[in-house]
Scaffold this motif. Structure first.
Motif, PDB file in Angstrom:
ATOM      1  N   LEU A  48       0.819  -1.215   0.000  1.00 16.68           N
ATOM      2  CA  LEU A  48       0.000   0.000   0.000  1.00 16.68           C
ATOM      3  C   LEU A  48       0.853   1.264   0.000  1.00 16.68           C
ATOM      4  CD1 LEU A  48      -2.593  -1.194   2.671  1.00 16.68           C
ATOM      5  CD2 LEU A  48      -2.787  -1.335   0.191  1.00 16.68           C
ATOM      6  N   GLY A  49       2.090   1.169   0.539  1.00 13.83           N
ATOM      7  CA  GLY A  49       2.919   2.380   0.596  1.00 13.83           C
ATOM      8  C   GLY A  49       4.034   2.365  -0.435  1.00 13.83           C
ATOM      9  N   GLY A  50       4.268   1.209  -1.085  1.00  7.82           N
ATOM     10  CA  GLY A  50       5.402   1.105  -2.003  1.00  7.82           C
ATOM     11  C   GLY A  50       6.696   1.378  -1.250  1.00  7.82           C
ATOM     12  N   LEU A  51       6.770   0.949   0.006  1.00  9.42           N
ATOM     13  CA  LEU A  51       7.909   1.277   0.869  1.00  9.42           C
ATOM     14  C   LEU A  51       8.726   0.025   1.169  1.00  9.42           C
ATOM     15  CD1 LEU A  51       5.859   3.484   3.343  1.00  9.42           C
ATOM     16  CD2 LEU A  51       7.749   4.342   1.953  1.00  9.42           C
ATOM     17  N   ASP A  52       9.980   0.255   1.480  1.00 10.66           N
ATOM     18  CA  ASP A  52      10.884  -0.813   1.877  1.00 10.66           C
ATOM     19  C   ASP A  52      10.494  -1.264   3.297  1.00 10.66           C
ATOM     20  OD1 ASP A  52      13.091  -2.335   2.395  1.00 10.66           O
ATOM     21  OD2 ASP A  52      14.414  -0.612   2.760  1.00 10.66           O
TER      22      ASP A  52
ATOM     23  N   LEU B 222       3.120   7.340   5.731  1.00  8.18           N
ATOM     24  CA  LEU B 222       4.589   7.294   5.684  1.00  8.18           C
ATOM     25  C   LEU B 222       5.089   7.589   4.282  1.00  8.18           C
ATOM     26  CD1 LEU B 222       5.627   4.260   7.958  1.00  8.18           C
ATOM     27  CD2 LEU B 222       5.590   6.693   8.512  1.00  8.18           C
ATOM     28  N   ARG B 223       4.325   7.117   3.280  1.00  8.34           N
ATOM     29  CA  ARG B 223       4.713   7.390   1.884  1.00  8.34           C
ATOM     30  C   ARG B 223       4.847   8.903   1.659  1.00  8.34           C
ATOM     31  NH1 ARG B 223       7.247   4.800  -1.788  1.00  8.34           N
ATOM     32  NH2 ARG B 223       8.271   6.778  -2.059  1.00  8.34           N
ATOM     33  N   ILE B 224       3.887   9.659   2.212  1.00  9.96           N
ATOM     34  CA  ILE B 224       3.887  11.123   2.034  1.00  9.96           C
ATOM     35  C   ILE B 224       5.093  11.737   2.764  1.00  9.96           C
ATOM     36  CG2 ILE B 224       2.591  13.250   2.591  1.00  9.96           C
ATOM     37  CD1 ILE B 224       0.020  11.569   2.096  1.00  9.96           C
TER      38      ILE B 224
ATOM     39  N   VAL C 255      10.358  12.457  13.731  1.00 11.83           N
ATOM     40  CA  VAL C 255       8.909  12.232  13.782  1.00 11.83           C
ATOM     41  C   VAL C 255       8.705  10.826  14.341  1.00 11.83           C
ATOM     42  CG1 VAL C 255       6.790  11.941  12.424  1.00 11.83           C
ATOM     43  CG2 VAL C 255       8.419  13.734  11.793  1.00 11.83           C
ATOM     44  N   VAL C 256       7.869  10.720  15.370  1.00 14.46           N
ATOM     45  CA  VAL C 256       7.504   9.387  15.882  1.00 14.46           C
ATOM     46  C   VAL C 256       6.014   9.234  15.667  1.00 14.46           C
ATOM     47  CG1 VAL C 256       7.438   7.834  17.854  1.00 14.46           C
ATOM     48  CG2 VAL C 256       9.355   9.414  17.583  1.00 14.46           C
ATOM     49  N   TYR C 257       5.662   8.261  14.826  1.00 11.73           N
ATOM     50  CA  TYR C 257       4.276   8.054  14.431  1.00 11.73           C
ATOM     51  C   TYR C 257       3.812   6.747  15.078  1.00 11.73           C
ATOM     52  CZ  TYR C 257       0.320   8.016  11.004  1.00 11.73           C
ATOM     53  OH  TYR C 257      -0.919   8.013  10.393  1.00 11.73           O
ATOM     54  N   VAL C 258       2.776   6.824  15.923  1.00  9.33           N
ATOM     55  CA  VAL C 258       2.187   5.626  16.537  1.00  9.33           C
ATOM     56  C   VAL C 258       0.870   5.372  15.807  1.00  9.33           C
ATOM     57  CG1 VAL C 258       1.259   4.613  18.672  1.00  9.33           C
ATOM     58  CG2 VAL C 258       3.221   6.178  18.771  1.00  9.33           C
ATOM     59  N   SER C 259       0.683   4.140  15.350  1.00  7.51           N
ATOM     60  CA  SER C 259      -0.495   3.863  14.514  1.00  7.51           C
ATOM     61  C   SER C 259      -1.150   2.548  14.912  1.00  7.51           C
ATOM     62  CB  SER C 259      -0.039   3.766  13.054  1.00  7.51           C
ATOM     63  OG  SER C 259      -0.980   3.056  12.296  1.00  7.51           O
ATOM     64  N   CYS C 260      -2.491   2.525  14.830  1.00  7.39           N
ATOM     65  CA  CYS C 260      -3.187   1.260  15.095  1.00  7.39           C
ATOM     66  C   CYS C 260      -3.701   0.658  13.787  1.00  7.39           C
ATOM     67  CB  CYS C 260      -4.329   1.475  16.090  1.00  7.39           C
ATOM     68  SG  CYS C 260      -5.519   2.703  15.530  1.00  7.39           S
ATOM     69  N   ASN C 261      -3.242   1.192  12.644  1.00  2.00           N
ATOM     70  CA  ASN C 261      -3.733   0.686  11.366  1.00  2.00           C
ATOM     71  C   ASN C 261      -2.607   0.706  10.322  1.00  2.00           C
ATOM     72  OD1 ASN C 261      -4.999   0.161   8.962  1.00  2.00           O
ATOM     73  ND2 ASN C 261      -6.679   1.604   9.295  1.00  2.00           N
ATOM     74  N   PRO C 262      -2.015  -0.470  10.012  1.00  2.00           N
ATOM     75  CA  PRO C 262      -0.900  -0.495   9.072  1.00  2.00           C
ATOM     76  C   PRO C 262      -1.236   0.123   7.710  1.00  2.00           C
ATOM     77  CG  PRO C 262      -1.089  -2.618  10.170  1.00  2.00           C
ATOM     78  CD  PRO C 262      -2.294  -1.809  10.571  1.00  2.00           C
ATOM     79  N   ALA C 263      -2.495   0.037   7.269  1.00  2.00           N
ATOM     80  CA  ALA C 263      -2.852   0.549   5.940  1.00  2.00           C
ATOM     81  C   ALA C 263      -2.717   2.081   5.894  1.00  2.00           C
ATOM     82  CB  ALA C 263      -4.275   0.136   5.586  1.00  2.00           C
ATOM     83  N   THR C 264      -3.268   2.774   6.888  1.00  2.00           N
ATOM     84  CA  THR C 264      -3.171   4.238   6.856  1.00  2.00           C
ATOM     85  C   THR C 264      -1.766   4.690   7.245  1.00  2.00           C
ATOM     86  OG1 THR C 264      -4.152   4.343   9.072  1.00  2.00           O
ATOM     87  CG2 THR C 264      -5.633   4.662   7.209  1.00  2.00           C
ATOM     88  N   LEU C 265      -1.087   3.882   8.061  1.00  2.00           N
ATOM     89  CA  LEU C 265       0.310   4.212   8.385  1.00  2.00           C
ATOM     90  C   LEU C 265       1.142   4.195   7.100  1.00  2.00           C
ATOM     91  CD1 LEU C 265       2.620   4.630  10.502  1.00  2.00           C
ATOM     92  CD2 LEU C 265       2.886   2.152  10.507  1.00  2.00           C
ATOM     93  N   ALA C 266       0.963   3.139   6.286  1.00  2.00           N
ATOM     94  CA  ALA C 266       1.736   3.026   5.047  1.00  2.00           C
ATOM     95  C   ALA C 266       1.448   4.214   4.127  1.00  2.00           C
ATOM     96  CB  ALA C 266       1.395   1.709   4.346  1.00  2.00           C
ATOM     97  N   ARG C 267       0.169   4.567   4.021  1.00  2.00           N
ATOM     98  CA  ARG C 267      -0.220   5.717   3.172  1.00  2.00           C
ATOM     99  C   ARG C 267       0.471   6.995   3.652  1.00  2.00           C
ATOM    100  NH1 ARG C 267      -5.922   7.571   4.717  1.00  2.00           N
ATOM    101  NH2 ARG C 267      -4.623   8.572   6.290  1.00  2.00           N
TER     102      ARG C 267
END
Ligand code: SAM
Length: 458
Positions: free
Chosen positions: A108-112, A425-427, A411-423
């Motif tokens: 979803l994020g195209g991230l490593d 983080l991509r930005i 930046v420290v990002y705490v997330s309860c949803n990998p899908a929106t986290l990936a979106r």
């Protein structure tokens, strides 16, 4: 070509983000979701739903069980929507959560995904939840069902015995309250275009360490005289029998819909707040405010956020989506200043009270409002670090834009949803940040949910 009702032999490849087994058919182009199945298993399943690109099947028989299969502790596990992975061993659950995070980042994020670490296990795998929300619904037989939503449905699976993921204190509260809550005087809610009934949801909360508890009844309207008399009897029964019981609140929510906190909360009898101890802090929260449901694991998560900030932890911090200030207190113990932002008014009030109770009000302050609006008005300040912990939907694009503009060192990002986290983080990565580490935390054992702490720097 398969049809609804067909019985098929299915080989399970992997899990989806909701903990359901996935079998690939028709050369891999068509997927069948099989709740309750594990990777490597062969099962016989009946097709319950057939769409153009996927189907959903119910297990009839597991022909070759996975070595990771285990016996659920709850007799309702296969029907109840609350837990999705009770049939899997705990080590498997941790691996599945790590993989769910990796998959979301890549797909979803195209991230490593190389910065992903192993999932941190929960100190307790059962008896960990300090909060329960039980829908109360009208049944066609004319009775009331009080329990948990069935998977992918608004049918309620009645709570018959205890729910094994709940704290002991909540079991005590529920066993005392249920005979009252099922009484026909409190008419169950009936969904539909013209909703009717009185009692919609029962919310019970407790402090794992303090032993305090409270009850909030979500109702469709103000109680009538006989309902009020009945609720008073319930309240007195709880306060006389249950040590640490703080009070009964009502949340009046006339609007249809699934968001339960759509109305106004008001005290009925006793207090509407309770306390939990995390690390050295005694934290106040009000029954309608967010508080992490797994207190012992939340403590480990907050300590990890502080550690990952490194020396920036001692500087000026911006903390978005701060809730009642649980994490803020950990941050303010080291930082020169913490500017918190939170939209839920009762939570901002608790945050201020929590800061004052720990002598941190000079260093910790809160701006009340939506992060996307507050940040627009916030003067361009220099923050050493930004910490954010948004709800499942992730951040509004304006929030991410503003973080890039503020250009903090960390930046420290705490997330309860990998899908929106990936979106999201991509930005941030496209805006010049680099992902340094991603640590999944198991805050919700027996479920497919996973919490993640991400650290980004330039
Ligand atoms: C996942 S909770 C995190 C709370 C806190 N960090 C904690 O650990 O207790 C998310 C919080 O964000 C708040 N919230 C939701 N949408 C928001 C928005 N657009 N702006 C500000 N706060 C928001 C919710 O009320 C909730 O308190």
């Amino acid at each position: 070509m398969m049809n609804r009702g067909d019985i098929l032999r299915l080989r399970i490849d992997t899990l989806n983000s909701e903990g359901e087994g996935i079998a690939r058919e028709e050369g891999g182009s068509f997927v069948v979701f099989v709740p309750g199945a594990l990777p490597g298993e062969t099962v016989d399943g009946r097709i319950l739903l057939r769409k153009a690109r996927y189907a959903r099947a119910q297990i009839l028989q597991v022909l070759s069980p996975s070595p990771d299969r285990s016996t659920p502790s709850c007799p309702l596990a296969s029907r109840c929507g609350g837990c999705q992975l009770q049939h899997a061993s705990y080590p498997f659950q941790l691996r599945a959560k790590e993989e769910a995070l990796r998959d979301a980042l890549r797909r979803l994020g195209g991230l490593d995904d190389s910065a992903v670490e192993p999932c941190v296990p929960s100190p307790r795998v059962l008896g960990y939840r300090n909060k329960v929300v039980l829908p109360v619904r009208w049944t066609p037989e004319g009775g009331s069902a009080l329990g948990f939503y069935q998977r992918r449905s608004h049918q309620v699976v009645p709570l018959v015995s205890g729910c094994p993921v709940l704290e002991e204190r909540l079991h005590s509260l529920l066993s005392l309250a249920l005979p009252f809550l099922k009484d026909p005087i409190l008419q169950p809610y009936r969904e539909g275009t013209r909703p009717s009934g009185f009692l919609r949801e029962v919310v019970a909360r407790c402090g794992s360490r303090t032993g305090e508890s409270a009850l909030c009844l979500v109702v469709r309207r103000t109680p009538e005289r006989r309902e009020e008399t009945f609720l008073k009897a319930l309240h007195h029964h709880l306060s006389e029998t249950l040590p640490g019981f703080r009070g009964t609140a009502l949340h009046i929510a006339p609007q249809p819909g699934n968001f339960i906190w759509s109305g106004t909360t008001r005290p009925f009898l006793g207090a509407t707040d309770l306390h939990e101890s995390l690390g050295p802090y005694r934290i106040r929260f009000e029954v309608s405010s967010f508080f992490q449901v797994n207190s012992l694991q939340a403590e480990l998560l907050y300590e990890d956020v502080l550690e990952s900030l490194g020396e920036e932890a001692q500087g000026h911090l911006l903390e978005l989506y701060s809730g009642v200030g649980s994490l803020s207190l950990f941050l303010a113990s080291r930082a020169r200043s913490v500017q918190a932002v939170e939209e839920w008014l009762p939570a901002t009030e608790s945050l201020q009270a929590n800061a004052a109770a720990h002598g941190l009000e000079q260093r910790l302050s809160v701006l009340s409002g939506k992060a996307e609006d507050v940040l627009e008005k916030l003067a361009r300040d220099s923050f050493d670090g930004v910490v954010l912990d948004p709800p499942r939907g992730g951040c509004h694009p304006k929030v991410l834009e503003r973080i890039l503009d503020l250009d903090p060192k960390k930046v420290v990002y705490v997330s309860c949803n990998p899908a929106t986290l990936a979106r999201d983080l991509r930005i941030l990565v496209d805006g010049g940040f680099r992902i340094r580490s991603l640590r999944p935390f198991d805050l919700f054992p027996q479920t497919a949910h996973v919490e993640t702490r991400a650290l980004l720097t330039h």
